[in-house]
Design a protein around this motif. Structure first.
Motif, PDB file in Angstrom:
ATOM      1  N   ILE A   8     -13.316   0.253  -5.102  1.00 22.68           N
ATOM      2  CA  ILE A   8     -12.211   0.973  -4.456  1.00 22.68           C
ATOM      3  C   ILE A   8     -12.835   2.202  -4.379  1.00 22.68           C
ATOM      4  CG2 ILE A   8     -10.217   2.661  -4.720  1.00 22.68           C
ATOM      5  CD1 ILE A   8      -9.188   0.342  -6.906  1.00 22.68           C
ATOM      6  N   GLU A   9     -12.740   2.820  -3.083  1.00 27.79           N
ATOM      7  CA  GLU A   9     -13.326   4.121  -2.815  1.00 27.79           C
ATOM      8  C   GLU A   9     -12.088   5.005  -3.148  1.00 27.79           C
ATOM      9  OE1 GLU A   9     -15.459   5.993   1.090  1.00 27.79           O
ATOM     10  OE2 GLU A   9     -13.297   6.008   1.323  1.00 27.79           O
ATOM     11  N   PRO A  10     -12.059   6.188  -4.059  1.00 31.99           N
ATOM     12  CA  PRO A  10     -11.181   6.745  -4.652  1.00 31.99           C
ATOM     13  C   PRO A  10     -10.647   7.587  -3.557  1.00 31.99           C
ATOM     14  CG  PRO A  10     -13.093   6.768  -6.295  1.00 31.99           C
ATOM     15  CD  PRO A  10     -13.339   6.196  -5.054  1.00 31.99           C
ATOM     16  N   GLU A  11      -9.211   7.853  -3.719  1.00 31.51           N
ATOM     17  CA  GLU A  11      -8.652   8.914  -2.669  1.00 31.51           C
ATOM     18  C   GLU A  11      -8.934  10.319  -3.334  1.00 31.51           C
ATOM     19  OE1 GLU A  11      -4.723   7.893  -1.407  1.00 31.51           O
ATOM     20  OE2 GLU A  11      -4.022   9.833  -2.890  1.00 31.51           O
ATOM     21  N   ASN A  12      -8.962  10.511  -4.599  1.00 27.36           N
ATOM     22  CA  ASN A  12      -9.175  11.719  -5.407  1.00 27.36           C
ATOM     23  C   ASN A  12     -10.258  11.358  -6.634  1.00 27.36           C
ATOM     24  OD1 ASN A  12      -9.184  14.045  -6.673  1.00 27.36           O
ATOM     25  ND2 ASN A  12      -7.103  14.599  -6.252  1.00 27.36           N
ATOM     26  N   VAL A  43      -8.679 -17.013  -7.903  1.00 29.72           N
ATOM     27  CA  VAL A  43      -8.370 -15.544  -7.909  1.00 29.72           C
ATOM     28  C   VAL A  43      -8.060 -14.986  -6.534  1.00 29.72           C
ATOM     29  CG1 VAL A  43      -9.763 -13.350  -8.035  1.00 29.72           C
ATOM     30  CG2 VAL A  43     -10.517 -15.279  -9.260  1.00 29.72           C
ATOM     31  N   GLU A  44      -6.846 -14.337  -6.484  1.00 32.38           N
ATOM     32  CA  GLU A  44      -6.559 -13.778  -4.995  1.00 32.38           C
ATOM     33  C   GLU A  44      -6.913 -12.357  -5.026  1.00 32.38           C
ATOM     34  OE1 GLU A  44      -2.509 -14.442  -2.749  1.00 32.38           O
ATOM     35  OE2 GLU A  44      -2.410 -12.768  -3.867  1.00 32.38           O
ATOM     36  N   LEU A  45      -7.731 -11.942  -4.334  1.00 30.02           N
ATOM     37  CA  LEU A  45      -8.297 -10.533  -3.923  1.00 30.02           C
ATOM     38  C   LEU A  45      -7.544  -9.777  -3.170  1.00 30.02           C
ATOM     39  CD1 LEU A  45     -11.862 -11.459  -4.694  1.00 30.02           C
ATOM     40  CD2 LEU A  45     -10.287 -10.362  -6.281  1.00 30.02           C
ATOM     41  N   PRO A  46      -7.733  -8.519  -3.112  1.00 35.01           N
ATOM     42  CA  PRO A  46      -6.934  -7.719  -1.887  1.00 35.01           C
ATOM     43  C   PRO A  46      -7.729  -7.778  -0.478  1.00 35.01           C
ATOM     44  CG  PRO A  46      -8.023  -6.184  -3.361  1.00 35.01           C
ATOM     45  CD  PRO A  46      -8.117  -7.547  -4.014  1.00 35.01           C
ATOM     46  N   GLY A  47      -7.516  -7.317   0.314  1.00 36.50           N
ATOM     47  CA  GLY A  47      -8.193  -7.328   1.763  1.00 36.50           C
ATOM     48  C   GLY A  47      -8.927  -6.073   1.877  1.00 36.50           C
ATOM     49  N   ILE A  48     -10.350  -6.053   2.512  1.00 40.92           N
ATOM     50  CA  ILE A  48     -11.141  -4.958   2.599  1.00 40.92           C
ATOM     51  C   ILE A  48     -10.116  -3.982   3.513  1.00 40.92           C
ATOM     52  CG2 ILE A  48     -13.246  -3.973   3.607  1.00 40.92           C
ATOM     53  CD1 ILE A  48     -14.489  -6.666   2.531  1.00 40.92           C
ATOM     54  N   GLY A  49     -10.217  -2.483   3.168  1.00 40.44           N
ATOM     55  CA  GLY A  49      -9.607  -1.773   4.032  1.00 40.44           C
ATOM     56  C   GLY A  49      -8.057  -1.470   3.256  1.00 40.44           C
ATOM     57  N   PRO A 108      -6.398   0.634 -10.709  1.00 40.63           N
ATOM     58  CA  PRO A 108      -6.482   1.645 -11.904  1.00 40.63           C
ATOM     59  C   PRO A 108      -6.299   3.128 -11.173  1.00 40.63           C
ATOM     60  CG  PRO A 108      -8.729   0.479 -11.544  1.00 40.63           C
ATOM     61  CD  PRO A 108      -7.730  -0.162 -10.441  1.00 40.63           C
ATOM     62  N   ILE A 109      -6.494   3.165  -9.854  1.00 37.42           N
ATOM     63  CA  ILE A 109      -6.563   4.519  -9.200  1.00 37.42           C
ATOM     64  C   ILE A 109      -6.108   4.356  -7.583  1.00 37.42           C
ATOM     65  CG2 ILE A 109      -8.265   5.823 -10.580  1.00 37.42           C
ATOM     66  CD1 ILE A 109     -10.114   4.776  -8.287  1.00 37.42           C
ATOM     67  N   ASN A 110      -5.606   5.352  -7.236  1.00 39.24           N
ATOM     68  CA  ASN A 110      -5.273   5.247  -5.581  1.00 39.24           C
ATOM     69  C   ASN A 110      -6.675   5.265  -4.753  1.00 39.24           C
ATOM     70  OD1 ASN A 110      -2.791   5.914  -6.476  1.00 39.24           O
ATOM     71  ND2 ASN A 110      -2.723   8.098  -5.822  1.00 39.24           N
ATOM     72  N   GLY A 111      -6.497   4.563  -3.782  1.00 40.08           N
ATOM     73  CA  GLY A 111      -7.827   4.510  -2.886  1.00 40.08           C
ATOM     74  C   GLY A 111      -7.941   3.425  -1.990  1.00 40.08           C
ATOM     75  N   THR A 112      -8.952   3.058  -1.467  1.00 40.60           N
ATOM     76  CA  THR A 112      -9.152   2.176  -0.357  1.00 40.60           C
ATOM     77  C   THR A 112     -10.117   1.018  -0.754  1.00 40.60           C
ATOM     78  OG1 THR A 112      -8.765   3.708   1.340  1.00 40.60           O
ATOM     79  CG2 THR A 112      -9.654   1.812   2.055  1.00 40.60           C
ATOM     80  N   ILE A 113      -9.886  -0.292  -0.725  1.00 41.12           N
ATOM     81  CA  ILE A 113     -10.746  -1.361  -0.905  1.00 41.12           C
ATOM     82  C   ILE A 113     -11.777  -1.210   0.038  1.00 41.12           C
ATOM     83  CG2 ILE A 113     -10.771  -3.600  -1.224  1.00 41.12           C
ATOM     84  CD1 ILE A 113      -8.954  -2.560  -3.475  1.00 41.12           C
ATOM     85  N   THR A 114     -13.159  -1.252  -0.411  1.00 39.90           N
ATOM     86  CA  THR A 114     -14.211  -1.299   0.191  1.00 39.90           C
ATOM     87  C   THR A 114     -15.087  -2.414   0.253  1.00 39.90           C
ATOM     88  OG1 THR A 114     -15.582  -0.283  -1.296  1.00 39.90           O
ATOM     89  CG2 THR A 114     -14.363   1.176   0.237  1.00 39.90           C
TER      90      THR A 114
END
Lengths: 362, 127
Positions: free
Chosen positions: B103-107, B41-47, B71-77
């Motif tokens: 993800i912390e959703p942008e909206n 598994v390759e995961l994104p970076g936090i932030g 699935p949505i716009n946002g920031t990886i937490t």
């Protein structure tokens, strides 16, 4: 096409995939589970798609000696040997097994995808007194592989198997079905390849699997098992564009005799060649895949022919053709995939060294 | 195939669990069964900022590699570090231990665009 065991695979919800014009099971319960069960217990593989040729006649031995890279004249009755069928340019038409049934009687086992090409090439080069019979459509083939395979076959059929050394075979009856059984395989484990009439295939399959100790395994596990064992696969490592010197560094070639393609082998051995097949161990679980470039100091120095996560070892492994000055174990290389670059190191084959295939007893 | 009612879904077989302004993301039971044994598994970076529909992670099975889309716009937490050594958790428990990232959703309204369990189930093959 469907093998005679197609319905058996569907009954147990195998996932079927196309392979060399056949519909074959890629997995039943999962590749990793089937892989582990072969290493530790016993699996059964439907290999009915493969081809079998019967070759007989007073000139059969000398004909095959000319056609194959392996030494045919030194094969004893009841012995089989692995080797290559080459074209005149030394390219690999197929890799195959040659069984000696008698002084003038041989049995060849070839890949499914190359069967027709092989048959045409072989027929073209046989003496008029040598008979060629393609037995493939009425020969079932099952691979029973794993450290408990002997015990399980003996229990199921209530027989004692003869002491067969590695690469030896015999004829015997299993549940009154005449069967050729060789101590060979493609997994690196102790095991057998069975050949018998297709009419009996479902019954033999049922008998072998009914008590649940032997479980079916698919092409997915067959591929990861052979890769860990360092075995080449026709179509991946082996093709008409590769020579046996590059693929096996001269193994399975008898240079003391004459055979088609020998001049090229001699030249390759004398003058050296650009690339050799090597094993690559990767740093992580992330796998290189077929076609990934092998890099050294920003130069492309080779190409991956097979790559996978190794279920037994827990990291990714690959086979690759690599520039001949970079093939020593310990050599650090990079593999460039579509998205990233993976660190790799050349290692000795086989990757998995604890296989039971060559053991004296189990 | 299990498709829990309380989750939201994408057409590309990700699930989203919304809890207190955070969206946990994983792949569905159907997706894990199609991929079969997941080995890396390759995961994104936090932030990392992610955009709906773009690749954010890679799952490898024995046979192939597959992209996972935001699935949505946002920031990886947060990311599920446990998967580094135990990617098989995605197969054994895709909706809980097999989560991939948060993800912390942008909206937050973007979440309404996702499929519900009924809509997602209709995308799956019969049987």
């Amino acid at each position: 096409m469907k093998t005679v065991l197609y319905n058996k695979h569907i009954e147990v919800n195998a996932r079927m995939v196309p392979f060399a014009s056949w519909e074959m099971p890629i997995q039943y319960e999962g590749i990793i589970k089937e892989h582990a069960q072969t290493r530790t217990r016993c699996s059964i593989f439907d290999t009915c798609h493969m081809g079998e040729f019967d070759i007989q006649g007073p000139a059969a031995e000398t004909d095959l000696e000319t056609l194959l890279t392996l030494s045919v004249s030194t094969l004893q009755n009841g012995q089989c040997r692995y080797g290559f069928l080459l074209n005149k340019e030394g390219g690999i038409l197929d890799d195959l097994m040659c069984y000696r049934r008698g002084p003038d009687h041989f049995f060849l086992v070839v890949n499914a995808g190359t069967l027709e090409k092989d048959a045409a090439w072989i027929r073209e080069h046989l003496s008029s007194s040598t008979t060629f019979t393609d037995l493939s459509s009425h020969t079932a083939k099952l691979d029973v592989q794993g450290p408990i395979s002997r015990k399980e076959i003996e229990t199921i059929f209530r027989i004692q198997l003869p002491e067969l050394n590695y690469f030896r075979f015999t004829d015997l009856n299993l549940a009154e079905v005449p069967c050729t059984i060789s101590r060979t395989g493609y997994t690196g484990e102790w095991g057998y390849e069975l050949y018998f009439p297709t009419n009996d295939a479902e019954r033999i399959w049922d008998l072998l699997t009914v008590n649940g100790s032997i479980k079916p395994a698919g092409l997915g596990a067959r591929d990861t098992l052979r890769l860990e064992a360092g075995y080449a696969l026709y179509g991946s490592e082996l093709s008409e564009n590769r020579t046996p010197v590059a693929a096996s560094r001269g193994l399975f070639i008898d240079m003391k005799k004459e055979f088609i393609g020998k001049e090229i082998m001699a030249k390759d051995l004398r003058e050296g060649i650009d690339q050799f097949l090597v094993g690559l161990q990767l740093e992580t679980r992330r796998s290189a895949r077929v076609g990934s470039k092998v890099m050294h100091q920003k130069q492309v120095v080779g190409e991956v022919t097979s790559g996978s996560f190794s279920p037994t070892l827990g990291f990714a492994i690959a086979l690759a053709y690599v520039r001949s000055d970079l093939i020593d174990p310990g050599q650090k290389l990079d593999i460039e995939t579509q998205k990233t670059r993976l660190a790799a190191e050349v290692v000795e084959l086989p990757f998995y060294k604890k296989g039971t295939a060559r053991k004296k007893s189990v | 195939m299990s498709v829990p009612n309380e989750l939201r879904y994408t057409k590309t077989h990700e699930w989203v669990r919304v809890e207190e302004r955070e969206a946990a993301v994983g792949i569905t039971d159907f997706a894990q069964s199609q991929l079969s044994d997941i080995t890396y598994v390759e995961l994104p970076g936090i932030g990392d900022k992610v955009t709906a529909g773009n690749e954010v992670a890679v799952l490898e099975s024995v046979k192939a590699a597959s992209d996972i889309y935001a699935p949505i716009n946002g920031t990886i937490t947060a990311i599920n570090k446990e998967l580094e050594d135990h990617p098989e958790l995605i197969n054994s428990n895709p909706y809980r231990e097999g989560w991939l990232f948060i993800i912390e959703p942008e909206n937050e309204k973007d979440l309404d665009q996702l499929l519900d369990a009924d809509e997602y189930s209709k995308l799956l093959p019969e049987d």
